[in-house]
Design an enzyme around this catalytic site. Sequence first.
Site, short mmCIF file in Angstrom:
data_model
loop_
_atom_site.label_atom_id
_atom_site.label_comp_id
_atom_site.label_asym_id
_atom_site.label_seq_id
_atom_site.Cartn_x
_atom_site.Cartn_y
_atom_site.Cartn_z
N THR A 75 6.27 0.70 2.19
CA THR A 75 7.31 1.46 2.89
C THR A 75 6.61 2.47 3.78
O THR A 75 5.98 3.41 3.29
CB THR A 75 8.22 2.21 1.89
OG1 THR A 75 8.81 1.27 1.01
CG2 THR A 75 9.33 2.96 2.63
N LYS A 117 8.51 10.92 0.12
CA LYS A 117 7.88 10.26 1.28
C LYS A 117 8.96 9.54 2.09
O LYS A 117 9.03 9.67 3.31
CB LYS A 117 6.83 9.25 0.80
CG LYS A 117 6.10 8.55 1.94
CD LYS A 117 5.33 7.34 1.50
CE LYS A 117 6.24 6.21 1.08
NZ LYS A 117 5.60 4.90 1.02
N LYS A 148 15.29 0.01 5.07
CA LYS A 148 14.79 0.51 3.78
C LYS A 148 14.99 2.03 3.66
O LYS A 148 15.43 2.52 2.62
CB LYS A 148 13.30 0.13 3.68
CG LYS A 148 12.51 0.83 2.61
CD LYS A 148 12.84 0.39 1.21
CE LYS A 148 12.07 1.23 0.20
NZ LYS A 148 12.47 0.98 -1.16
N LEU A 159 0.84 -1.20 0.00
CA LEU A 159 0.00 0.00 0.00
C LEU A 159 0.88 1.26 0.00
O LEU A 159 2.06 1.20 0.36
CB LEU A 159 -0.90 -0.04 1.23
CG LEU A 159 -1.87 -1.23 1.22
CD1 LEU A 159 -2.42 -1.52 2.63
CD2 LEU A 159 -3.00 -1.00 0.23
N PRO A 160 0.29 2.41 -0.38
CA PRO A 160 1.14 3.61 -0.54
C PRO A 160 1.82 4.06 0.76
O PRO A 160 3.04 4.29 0.77
CB PRO A 160 0.15 4.68 -1.04
CG PRO A 160 -1.00 3.93 -1.61
CD PRO A 160 -1.08 2.64 -0.85
P1 NAD Z 1 0.79 2.67 -6.10
O1 NAD Z 1 0.21 3.97 -5.68
O2 NAD Z 1 1.09 2.43 -7.54
O3 NAD Z 1 -0.16 1.45 -5.61
C1 NAD Z 1 -0.83 1.41 -4.39
C2 NAD Z 1 -2.12 0.62 -4.59
O4 NAD Z 1 -2.77 0.49 -3.32
C3 NAD Z 1 -3.12 1.33 -5.53
O5 NAD Z 1 -3.51 0.43 -6.55
C4 NAD Z 1 -4.29 1.69 -4.61
O6 NAD Z 1 -5.55 1.64 -5.25
C5 NAD Z 1 -4.17 0.60 -3.55
N1 NAD Z 1 -4.84 0.94 -2.29
C6 NAD Z 1 -4.76 2.07 -1.55
N2 NAD Z 1 -5.52 1.97 -0.44
C7 NAD Z 1 -6.10 0.74 -0.48
C8 NAD Z 1 -6.98 0.03 0.37
N3 NAD Z 1 -7.45 0.58 1.51
N4 NAD Z 1 -7.36 -1.21 0.02
C9 NAD Z 1 -6.91 -1.78 -1.13
N5 NAD Z 1 -6.06 -1.17 -1.98
C10 NAD Z 1 -5.66 0.08 -1.66
O7 NAD Z 1 2.11 2.50 -5.21
P2 NAD Z 1 3.40 1.59 -5.54
O8 NAD Z 1 4.32 2.32 -6.42
O9 NAD Z 1 2.92 0.22 -5.91
O10 NAD Z 1 4.08 1.55 -4.09
C11 NAD Z 1 3.54 0.79 -3.01
C12 NAD Z 1 4.53 0.85 -1.86
O11 NAD Z 1 5.80 0.34 -2.28
C13 NAD Z 1 4.80 2.28 -1.35
O12 NAD Z 1 4.89 2.25 0.05
C14 NAD Z 1 6.12 2.65 -2.00
O13 NAD Z 1 6.85 3.60 -1.23
C15 NAD Z 1 6.82 1.30 -2.03
N6 NAD Z 1 7.84 1.15 -3.08
C16 NAD Z 1 7.60 1.60 -4.36
C17 NAD Z 1 8.59 1.44 -5.33
C18 NAD Z 1 8.36 1.93 -6.74
O14 NAD Z 1 9.34 1.93 -7.52
N7 NAD Z 1 7.15 2.31 -7.12
C19 NAD Z 1 9.80 0.80 -5.01
C20 NAD Z 1 9.99 0.31 -3.73
C21 NAD Z 1 9.00 0.50 -2.76
#
Ligand code: NAD
Length: 295
Positions: free
Chosen positions: A96, A246, A171, A65-66
């Site tokens: 994260t 973030k 992380k 999740l975000p």
């Molecule tokens: P994203 O915004 O693409 O995806 C998050 C998903 O969570 C969305 O599809 C959203 O609809 C869903 N969501 C939100 N609230 C929800 C709920 N209550 N129930 C069900 N689904 C829900 O984010 P991301 O890029 O996939 O990143 C996710 C996590 O991974 C973050 O914490 C980010 O910091 C971490 N991260 C991201 C990357 C990257 O390169 N994007 C790399 C490493 C870590």
Amino acid sequence: MATITFIGLGNMGGPMASNLLKAGHDVTVFDLSKDAVAALVSEGAKTADTAHNAVKGAECVISMLPAGQHVEAVYLGDDGLLAHLPEGTLVVDSSTIASETSRSVAEQAKAKNIPFIDAPVSGGVGGAKAGALTFICGGDEETFNKAKPILEAMGKNIFLAGESGAGQIAKICNNMLLAVLMAGTSEALALGVKNGLDPAVLSEIMKQSSGGNWALNGYNPWPGVMEGVPASREYEGGFLVNLMNKDLGLAFDNAVKNHASIPMGSLARNLYELHAGQGNGALDFSSIQRLYTPE
Ligand code: NAD
């Protein structure tokens, strides 16, 4: 093979759930976005109308999740999953988030005999798609050992950093260093180019010299130097400036709480905030190059 429910199918969670399916696990998915769910269902996942229904019968729940407030909303409170999951269900949160939030969810899970680990990842969207993520876990060894075979379907390196919350700390240390490296690499390239050097030649020299680093090796921020990286597609896709901010915010808050000095991390955070403030929050974090070379 395990019965797994995956919650949060965004840039990272989507391909991670997809790799669990490819490995032969029985996967049920849930996301607030119907399109994200439909994409996984077309690959063979099951789904349900609510998160509660989606976790019914799951041996393991994984969330991606975000931010912290989303993790708290999914797991805590009378309506949260912890109130309804059967004892012994393995829960892995790969978002994260602040280590305090992870620890608090882990403690509340433990009180209900639900084993929980924080397992944030490194490797970006490319790593998620390739099943080559690094998982950085926090929790007890028994829970980690239960989760490891499942995480292996999505990652190549699976580390136990320490107790609950330790995965999140490791992380943010990594991402703070990454921000410093990317900003420093962009700065060095901009200086060289201002002096008439070819950015590709300079990159190759620094790669083979003492300035060599991860950004130069596989994520060059100068457009056109490296194929297949965000810099060569107008900084689209990849790891967003907003997400880097973030993580730098999490590192900064943690440093303040622990009286740790992070001058380089703080400067990187300021540079990234400035960059986001100029309308670049939705670009890949290597676009920090544009702060040095606006032309
Ligand atoms: P994203 O915004 O693409 O995806 C998050 C998903 O969570 C969305 O599809 C959203 O609809 C869903 N969501 C939100 N609230 C929800 C709920 N209550 N129930 C069900 N689904 C829900 O984010 P991301 O890029 O996939 O990143 C996710 C996590 O991974 C973050 O914490 C980010 O910091 C971490 N991260 C991201 C990357 C990257 O390169 N994007 C790399 C490493 C870590």
